[in-house]
Scaffold this motif. Structure first.
Motif, PDB file in Angstrom:
ATOM      1  N   LYS A 104      46.373  26.960  38.562  1.00 17.60           N
ATOM      2  CA  LYS A 104      45.817  26.421  39.807  1.00 17.60           C
ATOM      3  C   LYS A 104      44.489  27.132  40.051  1.00 17.60           C
ATOM      4  CE  LYS A 104      47.290  25.655  44.585  1.00 17.60           C
ATOM      5  NZ  LYS A 104      48.303  26.027  45.580  1.00 17.60           N
ATOM      6  N   ALA A 105      43.447  26.641  39.400  1.00 19.14           N
ATOM      7  CA  ALA A 105      42.112  27.244  39.481  1.00 19.14           C
ATOM      8  C   ALA A 105      41.187  26.314  38.710  1.00 19.14           C
ATOM      9  CB  ALA A 105      42.106  28.616  38.806  1.00 19.14           C
ATOM     10  N   LEU A 106      39.872  26.506  38.812  1.00 20.35           N
ATOM     11  CA  LEU A 106      38.991  25.774  37.908  1.00 20.35           C
ATOM     12  C   LEU A 106      39.456  26.088  36.486  1.00 20.35           C
ATOM     13  CD1 LEU A 106      35.365  26.373  39.300  1.00 20.35           C
ATOM     14  CD2 LEU A 106      36.969  24.529  39.855  1.00 20.35           C
TER      15      LEU A 106
ATOM     16  N   SER B  46      42.998  28.132  32.150  1.00 20.05           N
ATOM     17  CA  SER B  46      42.569  29.433  32.675  1.00 20.05           C
ATOM     18  C   SER B  46      43.687  30.469  32.616  1.00 20.05           C
ATOM     19  CB  SER B  46      42.072  29.290  34.126  1.00 20.05           C
ATOM     20  OG  SER B  46      40.838  28.618  34.120  1.00 20.05           O
ATOM     21  N   ILE B  47      44.900  30.040  32.274  1.00 22.22           N
ATOM     22  CA  ILE B  47      45.989  31.039  32.142  1.00 22.22           C
ATOM     23  C   ILE B  47      46.726  30.892  30.802  1.00 22.22           C
ATOM     24  CG2 ILE B  47      46.339  31.162  34.646  1.00 22.22           C
ATOM     25  CD1 ILE B  47      49.007  29.629  34.232  1.00 22.22           C
ATOM     26  N   HIS B  48      46.234  30.016  29.940  1.00 23.65           N
ATOM     27  CA  HIS B  48      47.026  29.730  28.727  1.00 23.65           C
ATOM     28  C   HIS B  48      46.873  30.835  27.677  1.00 23.65           C
ATOM     29  CE1 HIS B  48      43.553  28.736  26.504  1.00 23.65           C
ATOM     30  NE2 HIS B  48      43.669  27.431  26.396  1.00 23.65           N
ATOM     31  N   HIS B  49      47.459  30.598  26.496  1.00 24.84           N
ATOM     32  CA  HIS B  49      47.570  31.664  25.496  1.00 24.84           C
ATOM     33  C   HIS B  49      46.663  31.467  24.280  1.00 24.84           C
ATOM     34  CE1 HIS B  49      51.850  32.410  27.288  1.00 24.84           C
ATOM     35  NE2 HIS B  49      50.886  32.825  28.077  1.00 24.84           N
ATOM     36  N   PHE B  50      45.677  30.632  24.367  1.00 27.12           N
ATOM     37  CA  PHE B  50      44.555  30.575  23.415  1.00 27.12           C
ATOM     38  C   PHE B  50      44.797  29.849  22.085  1.00 27.12           C
ATOM     39  CE2 PHE B  50      44.234  34.638  25.770  1.00 27.12           C
ATOM     40  CZ  PHE B  50      43.120  34.352  26.527  1.00 27.12           C
TER      41      PHE B  50
HETATM   42  C1  LIG Z   1      51.181  29.928  30.457  1.00 26.28           C
HETATM   43  C2  LIG Z   1      50.635  28.828  29.587  1.00 26.28           C
HETATM   44  C3  LIG Z   1      50.327  29.107  28.256  1.00 26.28           C
HETATM   45  C4  LIG Z   1      49.833  28.089  27.440  1.00 26.28           C
HETATM   46  N1  LIG Z   1      49.420  28.397  26.169  1.00 26.28           N
HETATM   47  C5  LIG Z   1      48.808  27.447  25.434  1.00 26.28           C
HETATM   48  C6  LIG Z   1      48.225  27.779  24.177  1.00 26.28           C
HETATM   49  O1  LIG Z   1      48.247  28.925  23.726  1.00 26.28           O
HETATM   50  N2  LIG Z   1      47.612  26.788  23.480  1.00 26.28           N
HETATM   51  C7  LIG Z   1      47.588  25.498  23.935  1.00 26.28           C
HETATM   52  O2  LIG Z   1      47.065  24.637  23.213  1.00 26.28           O
HETATM   53  N3  LIG Z   1      48.146  25.164  25.107  1.00 26.28           N
HETATM   54  C8  LIG Z   1      48.710  26.109  25.876  1.00 26.28           C
HETATM   55  N4  LIG Z   1      49.210  25.788  27.101  1.00 26.28           N
HETATM   56  C9  LIG Z   1      49.187  24.372  27.524  1.00 26.28           C
HETATM   57  C10 LIG Z   1      47.816  23.886  27.992  1.00 26.28           C
HETATM   58  O3  LIG Z   1      47.116  24.899  28.648  1.00 26.28           O
HETATM   59  C11 LIG Z   1      48.031  22.686  28.929  1.00 26.28           C
HETATM   60  O4  LIG Z   1      48.770  21.707  28.254  1.00 26.28           O
HETATM   61  C12 LIG Z   1      46.721  22.063  29.392  1.00 26.28           C
HETATM   62  O5  LIG Z   1      45.900  23.016  29.997  1.00 26.28           O
HETATM   63  C13 LIG Z   1      47.038  20.930  30.379  1.00 26.28           C
HETATM   64  O6  LIG Z   1      45.838  20.348  30.816  1.00 26.28           O
HETATM   65  P1  LIG Z   1      45.847  19.289  31.995  1.00 26.28           P
HETATM   66  O7  LIG Z   1      44.446  18.877  32.187  1.00 26.28           O
HETATM   67  O8  LIG Z   1      46.874  18.273  31.705  1.00 26.28           O
HETATM   68  O9  LIG Z   1      46.386  20.089  33.276  1.00 26.28           O
HETATM   69  P2  LIG Z   1      45.881  21.424  33.939  1.00 26.28           P
HETATM   70  O10 LIG Z   1      44.954  22.158  33.032  1.00 26.28           O
HETATM   71  O11 LIG Z   1      47.081  22.151  34.400  1.00 26.28           O
HETATM   72  O12 LIG Z   1      44.990  20.935  35.173  1.00 26.28           O
HETATM   73  C14 LIG Z   1      45.474  20.331  36.331  1.00 26.28           C
HETATM   74  C15 LIG Z   1      44.549  20.748  37.477  1.00 26.28           C
HETATM   75  O13 LIG Z   1      44.777  19.920  38.592  1.00 26.28           O
HETATM   76  C16 LIG Z   1      44.832  20.697  39.774  1.00 26.28           C
HETATM   77  N5  LIG Z   1      45.637  19.957  40.734  1.00 26.28           N
HETATM   78  C17 LIG Z   1      46.945  19.632  40.605  1.00 26.28           C
HETATM   79  N6  LIG Z   1      47.348  18.890  41.651  1.00 26.28           N
HETATM   80  C18 LIG Z   1      46.277  18.730  42.454  1.00 26.28           C
HETATM   81  C19 LIG Z   1      46.066  18.057  43.676  1.00 26.28           C
HETATM   82  N7  LIG Z   1      47.039  17.364  44.270  1.00 26.28           N
HETATM   83  N8  LIG Z   1      44.840  18.129  44.244  1.00 26.28           N
HETATM   84  C20 LIG Z   1      43.811  18.803  43.640  1.00 26.28           C
HETATM   85  N9  LIG Z   1      43.970  19.458  42.465  1.00 26.28           N
HETATM   86  C21 LIG Z   1      45.189  19.411  41.869  1.00 26.28           C
HETATM   87  C22 LIG Z   1      45.441  21.998  39.304  1.00 26.28           C
HETATM   88  O14 LIG Z   1      45.208  23.054  40.195  1.00 26.28           O
HETATM   89  C23 LIG Z   1      44.798  22.172  37.938  1.00 26.28           C
HETATM   90  O15 LIG Z   1      43.580  22.866  38.036  1.00 26.28           O
HETATM   91  C24 LIG Z   1      49.688  26.776  27.952  1.00 26.28           C
HETATM   92  C25 LIG Z   1      49.994  26.502  29.279  1.00 26.28           C
HETATM   93  C26 LIG Z   1      50.455  27.529  30.104  1.00 26.28           C
HETATM   94  C27 LIG Z   1      50.776  27.207  31.537  1.00 26.28           C
END
Ligand SMILES: Cc1cc2nc3c(=O)[nH]c(=O)nc-3n(C[C@H](O)[C@H](O)[C@H](O)COP(=O)(O)OP(=O)(O)OC[C@H]3O[C@@H](n4cnc5c(N)ncnc54)[C@H](O)[C@@H]3O)c2cc1C
Length: 581
Positions: free
Chosen positions: A122-124, A129-133
């Motif tokens: 939950k951040a830009l 921003s918190i994943h494992h690279f």
């Molecule tokens: C702990 C962790 C470790 C991981 N490690 C890896 C790794 O090593 N390698 C890898 O390939 N993947 C990894 N992943 C998975 C990968 O990071 C995610 O699959 C990917 O970032 C998902 O992208 P997304 O755009 O779908 O969602 P997100 O990147 O989660 O983005 C969603 C965004 O929307 C915002 N948002 C949500 N609801 C609302 C709302 N109602 N209003 C306004 N804003 C909102 C959130 O705050 C967030 O910023 C990891 C994930 C986590 C959590």
């Protein structure tokens, strides 16, 4: 050390980081907050600045004729998100949505709490921003299955390669001088490097001795084997989507980023056209922002389906049970997929050396393996992420209890195994599990979390496939290196498994005790059912979903690279549809 002490240590460090956050040391990097007033109009509204949303915002705002407004629930990523070695300190903080799974009577039954923590950023940059690279594209078959599910060959592996290339800036002399260099970009926004430490090499040889291939470049389409992974780390800094795709364009005048603002509903008019979004700003004011052209939902695999359902898009019966008027009756939230992790631990040679940690690197040496149960098959059944620890029981404890949340008795056994020893900590997942979970509304209050059912092992064949995969993986104990150092698989002492009469029964029982998530939540608003192949929500105009929820199926391995490629292609589709108007 016990789990309580380890977790207390983590809390102290998190507290120190919180104080540092107040200094906003990295705020100069990020786009400034540009709050919009009630009824402001943008050409495009992007909901969520995570992995996908940041990319879409970047690409759409390349055209100065259009205003792009990004609404993000979180704020700027603080300093500690930038430093690769600190990833264990990021979950369970204000940067995490802190979701947990529902107790389905099966998932996590043998833990202290009968639910799993499901961290999500939950951040830009969102979860990047918190994943494992780990930067792993997955197997070509994964994407070819996207093409089949959508009936659109432009989603096939071959046709997505230009988008992988476009996003990347690879720095790895070895790969760039190899034949597979043509699969990589060197000018893209997202910096990529590769594991460069030698310690994993003896393990690659051990798996080779067991018949697995050593793969030079898993991101070039040949995935079956063991390899040194690539990382989204560049110049010692996390390459989140915010770092890669927003920071470089922070001064674009047509880009408006509203931070700490929660989108609560998508407004859809009587012509079934999405016209705007309702949101709650950081000071609690409710406002509506209007979209001239399109709304792109990139809120992640849990919040995107929640938002669609709150806006009347979802399974009719479920919505009506909350008194929500149905705009489009679609199977939103029904195809939830994730890689369930099973943790395996091997104790190896005695050593008094402790690895010195370099903050700019992935915290420990690591290697990855893709294995097949059926040895005639050309695509993987399972994936293992392997972390090497040397005489570092505290680091193992942190992995066990902070990155994952295993039972404290298990963490205590892992701690003991790591004292004065090299330890291999492995996270094994099925690449393409059959089990499906669900995301459902808890209430009509947008601030309530959704109900998340992981569905782990709900397909009974998955449990058998886990056992087969583990049996294939642990054969490595027969290799010269493992036998030479007297390596042991740690068979944990689970009271519930004492009645297991054979090794398969034991591993079945083991899987139930050692399950967790690998954080790859996906496929909750998939193309093929909820979305068409251009990511438009079926039955609603001017509304698309672009994030991990849009995948029809998981990709083998970590999924961030797949989300990146999906977002790059989505931005192109939107731009092309614009030029046709
Ligand atoms: C702990 C962790 C470790 C991981 N490690 C890896 C790794 O090593 N390698 C890898 O390939 N993947 C990894 N992943 C998975 C990968 O990071 C995610 O699959 C990917 O970032 C998902 O992208 P997304 O755009 O779908 O969602 P997100 O990147 O989660 O983005 C969603 C965004 O929307 C915002 N948002 C949500 N609801 C609302 C709302 N109602 N209003 C306004 N804003 C909102 C959130 O705050 C967030 O910023 C990891 C994930 C986590 C959590």
């Amino acid at each position: 050390m016990d789990v309580g002490t380890a977790l207390a240590g983590v809390q102290v460090v998190k507290g120190a980081f919180l104080l540092l956050t107040a200094l906003a040391l990295t705020s100069y990097k990020w786009p400034v907050d540009k709050p919009l007033s009630d009824s402001a109009t943008c050409d495009y509204i992007v909901i969520g600045a995570g992995t996908a949303g940041s990319i879409v915002a970047n690409r759409l705002s390349e055209d100065p004729r259009f205003t792009v407004c990004v609404i993000e629930a979180g704020g700027d990523p603080p300093l500690e998100t930038e430093i690769p070695s600190l990833f264990a300190y990021l979950p369970k903080t204000y940067m995490d949505w802190n979701f947990t799974s529902e107790d389905d009577g099966y998932t996590a039954q043998y833990r202290q709490q009968t639910y799993l923590d499901l961290p999500q950023g939950k951040a830009l940059g969102g979860s990047s921003s918190i994943h494992h690279f780990y930067h792993i594209r997955g197997d070509p078959k994964d994407y070819d299955d996207w093409a089949t599910a959508t009936g659109d060959d432009s989603w096939s592996w071959q046709n997505l390669i230009p988008y992988f290339i476009k996003s990347e800036r690879l720095e790895d002399p070895y790969i760039l001088n190899s034949q597979s260099s043509t699969y990589h970009g060197t000018n893209g926004y997202m910096g990529i490097t590769r594991e460069s430490r030698d310690l994993p090499l003896k393990y690659l040889e051990a798996f080779k001795e067991m018949g697995h291939k050593i793969i030079e470049n898993v991101n070039a389409g040949d995935t079956l084997g063991f390899f040194l992974p690539m990382f989204t780390i560049f110049g010692g800094v996390r390459q989140s989507s915010a770092e890669s795709f927003l920071s470089p364009i922070k001064n674009r005048e047509n880009l408006f980023i509203m931070k700490n603002t929660l989108v609560t509903k998508i407004v859809i008019d009587e012509n079934l056209q999405a016209t705007g979004v309702e949101c709650k700003t950081s000071d609690g004011t409710s406002i509506t922002i209007l979209a001239q052209k399109e709304i792109i939902v990139s809120a992640g695999a849990f919040n995107s389906p929640k938002l669609l359902m709150l806006s009347g898009i979802g399974p009719k019966e479920h919505l009506e049970s909350f008194g929500i008027s149905v705009v489009s009756d679609l199977p939103v939230g029904e195809n939830s997929q994730d890689h369930m992790a099973v943790i395996l631990v091997h104790q190896l040679e005695e050593t008094n050396d402790t690895l010195t940690s370099d903050p700019s690197q992935f915290p420990v040496p690591t290697f990855v393996g893709f294995g097949a149960i059926n040895k005639t098959q050309s695509y993987p059944d399972y994936v293992t992420l392997n972390l090497i620890s040397r005489n570092s029981p505290a680091a193992l404890m942190q992995l066990c209890s902070s990155v994952f949340s295993l039972h404290e008795n298990i963490c205590a056994q892992i701690y003991a195994a790591g004292e004065g020893r090299e330890v291999l900590f492995s996270v094994l997942s099925l690449g393409r599990p059959l089990s499906r979970g669900q995301v459902r509304l808890q209430s009509t209050n947008p601030e309530d979390p959704p109900k998340i059912y992981t569905g782990f092992l709900s397909a009974t064949l998955d449990l058998q496939n886990y056992v087969d995969s583990i049996l294939d993986f642990v054969r490595v104990t027969e290799s010269s290196y493992f036998t030479g150092v007297g390596a042991q698989t740690i068979y944990f002492d689970f009271p519930n498994c004492s009645s297991a009469t054979n090794i398969r029964d034991y591993w079945e029982c083991y899987v139930l005790h050692m399950m967790d998530t690998t954080f790859h939540y996906s496929a909750t608003c998939p193309m093929g059912t909820v979305l068409d192949s251009s990511l438009k929500v079926v039955g609603v105009n001017k509304l698309r979903v672009v994030d991990a929820s849009a995948m029809p199926n998981l990709t083998s391995g970590n999924i961030n690279a797949a989300v990146v490629v999906l977002a790059e292609k989505a931005a192109d589709i939107i731009k092309r549809s614009q030029s046709c108007e």
